[in-house]
Design a protein around this motif. Structure first.
Motif, mmCIF file in Angstrom:
data_model
loop_
_atom_site.group_PDB
_atom_site.id
_atom_site.type_symbol
_atom_site.label_atom_id
_atom_site.label_comp_id
_atom_site.label_asym_id
_atom_site.label_seq_id
_atom_site.Cartn_x
_atom_site.Cartn_y
_atom_site.Cartn_z
ATOM 1 N N VAL A 272 0.847 -1.192 0.000
ATOM 2 C CA VAL A 272 0.000 0.000 0.000
ATOM 3 C C VAL A 272 0.885 1.246 0.000
ATOM 4 O O VAL A 272 0.650 2.199 -0.756
ATOM 5 N N ILE A 273 1.936 1.227 0.818
ATOM 6 C CA ILE A 273 2.878 2.344 0.877
ATOM 7 C C ILE A 273 3.562 2.535 -0.475
ATOM 8 O O ILE A 273 3.628 3.643 -1.014
ATOM 9 N N GLY A 274 4.091 1.420 -1.037
ATOM 10 C CA GLY A 274 4.812 1.495 -2.304
ATOM 11 C C GLY A 274 3.929 1.904 -3.464
ATOM 12 O O GLY A 274 4.312 2.747 -4.287
ATOM 13 N N ALA A 275 2.747 1.317 -3.555
ATOM 14 C CA ALA A 275 1.833 1.631 -4.656
ATOM 15 C C ALA A 275 1.360 3.074 -4.587
ATOM 16 O O ALA A 275 1.270 3.771 -5.608
ATOM 17 N N SER A 276 1.069 3.549 -3.391
ATOM 18 C CA SER A 276 0.567 4.915 -3.231
ATOM 19 C C SER A 276 1.654 5.928 -3.562
ATOM 20 O O SER A 276 1.417 6.894 -4.299
ATOM 21 N N TYR A 277 2.848 5.707 -3.017
ATOM 22 C CA TYR A 277 3.973 6.617 -3.281
ATOM 23 C C TYR A 277 4.258 6.706 -4.777
ATOM 24 O O TYR A 277 4.368 7.790 -5.350
#
Length: 384
Positions: A272-277
């Motif tokens: 979620v962190i990687g995809a959002s960033y």
């Protein structure tokens, strides 16, 4: 370099990665080893080309894409990031369900709230690098333990890696899409560019980091494959709703189930962190202040969470679809990168792209187009 490497790897090692690997291991058995090996080789060829082109040029993929065809860089991968992130939120919810027994949809909302808190922190960049590295280490150690206790038929898996009993193009496309498809292969490259590690003088560092990211994901997939294969080889009928969790339970009892919950939750949160960033870097430029970009990222997480709740779809089915969908988007995005490598040396500061990388990338692109076409019918059948 470490932050970029683990951001890419933990973005790839998400809930979709765990779900796809577990489901396909049960379906194909030891023959799945060939799909894993082929996908790793294709992943390396793709990522080496993508990271080198982007980081040498110093341009994010959207900036590079918009110089070739305005709008292309923003639209394709951003849409893929939305699809993947809904799956990531669903998977993190499944992880909390396995770990604590709470409803998967509530767990997804809780995971999204944690990601929002990270992006709202004053030192979001440092927190991002450290958290994804820690989550990656936890996942690999727990996976290694379960892979050992499940006692998989390693010899049979090695044989099928080179002489497969079965080949499934939908499976191969889904694996590649889940590892370097959509936003994932750009995640680490964008992180390197944002940290200032770009330009021809950093080619060696760029190459090393890109390959290590794929190796980490490859090790993780092999460990998960062996863990599930060891259980499946005993003839146990695994759950169709949460295959990986059931495999961990049969391999290591209640501890295995809780361990899987930790792995899946960590995979979901880091993804979620990687995809959002990465998705937000596709619709902003490097001139946008980090604080503003973080607020936009928070909005992206909230939007994906709302869509996750509204869709109300089976999480496991959603995760497999996300990988396959991004596997079909990948040839388009990768073709853009190869076009720049072949024809737009001016964007690379006059640096010539190595011939062997051009050849490897071209072969990977041809293979991706072929198996992507083959896999399209699989997606249609899945939602029929």
């Amino acid at each position: 370099m470490a932050g970029a490497m683990f951001l890419m790897a933990t973005s790839a090692i998400g809930p979709g990665f765990l779900t796809q690997t577990s489901v396909f291991t049960v379906q194909m058995g030891a023959a799945f080893a060939f799909a894993i090996l082929l996908s790793i080789l294709v992943d390396i060829a793709i990522q080496l080309n993508v990271w080198r082109v982007l980081c040498v040029s110093g341009l994010r993929a959207n900036e590079l894409g918009n110089t070739v065809l305005p709008g292309l860089g923003w639209f394709l991968v951003f849409i893929g990031g939305v699809v993947f992130n809904i799956g990531n939120i669903a998977g993190s919810g499944l992880g909390l369900n396995a770990m604590l027994g709470i409803d998967a949809r509530i767990g997804g909302v809780v995971s999204a709230a944690i990601a929002i808190f990270i992006f709202l922190s004053k030192k979001a960049g440092i927190a991002l690098d450290r958290i994804v590295a820690a989550l990656g280490a936890i996942m690999i150690l727990l996976m290694l333990y379960v892979a050992i206790v499940s006692q998989p038929p390693v010899g049979e898996a090695l044989k099928n890696a080179v002489m497969p009993e079965q080949i499934d193009f939908f499976v191969i496309t889904t694996l590649i899409g889940g590892t370097v498809g959509g936003y994932i292969t750009f995640a680490g490259a964008h992180r390197l560019i944002d940290s200032g590690l770009s330009g021809p003088e950093h080619v060696k560092d760029i190459t090393t980091t890109s390959v290590m990211g794929i190796i980490i994901t490859g090790v993780m997939r092999v460990l998960l494959f062996l863990a599930v294969l060891g259980v499946a080889a005993t003839g146990v009928a695994l759950s169709e709703d949460n295959t990986a969790a059931d495999a961990f339970f049969h391999a290591a009892g209640d501890f295995g189930l809780r361990a899987f919950g930790v792995v899946l939750f960590a995979a979901g949160l880091s993804s979620v962190i990687g995809a959002s960033y990465t998705s937000i870097t596709f619709v902003t430029t490097q001139r946008v202040a980090p604080r503003i970009r973080n607020f936009l990222t928070v909005g992206f997480v909230i939007g994906c969470t709302i869509l996750f709740v509204i869709l109300n779809s089976a999480p496991q089915k959603l995760l497999i679809f996300a990988g396959a969908f991004n596997g079909i988007i990948l040839p388009i995005a990768f073709a853009l990168v190869m076009w720049v490598a072949f024809r737009r040396r001016d964007l690379l500061g006059g640096v010539k792209h190595p011939v062997w990388l051009l050849v490897a990338g071209s072969l990977a692109l041809i293979l991706e187009i072929y198996i992507g076409i083959k896999a399209f019918s699989g997606i249609v059948n899945m939602w029929a």
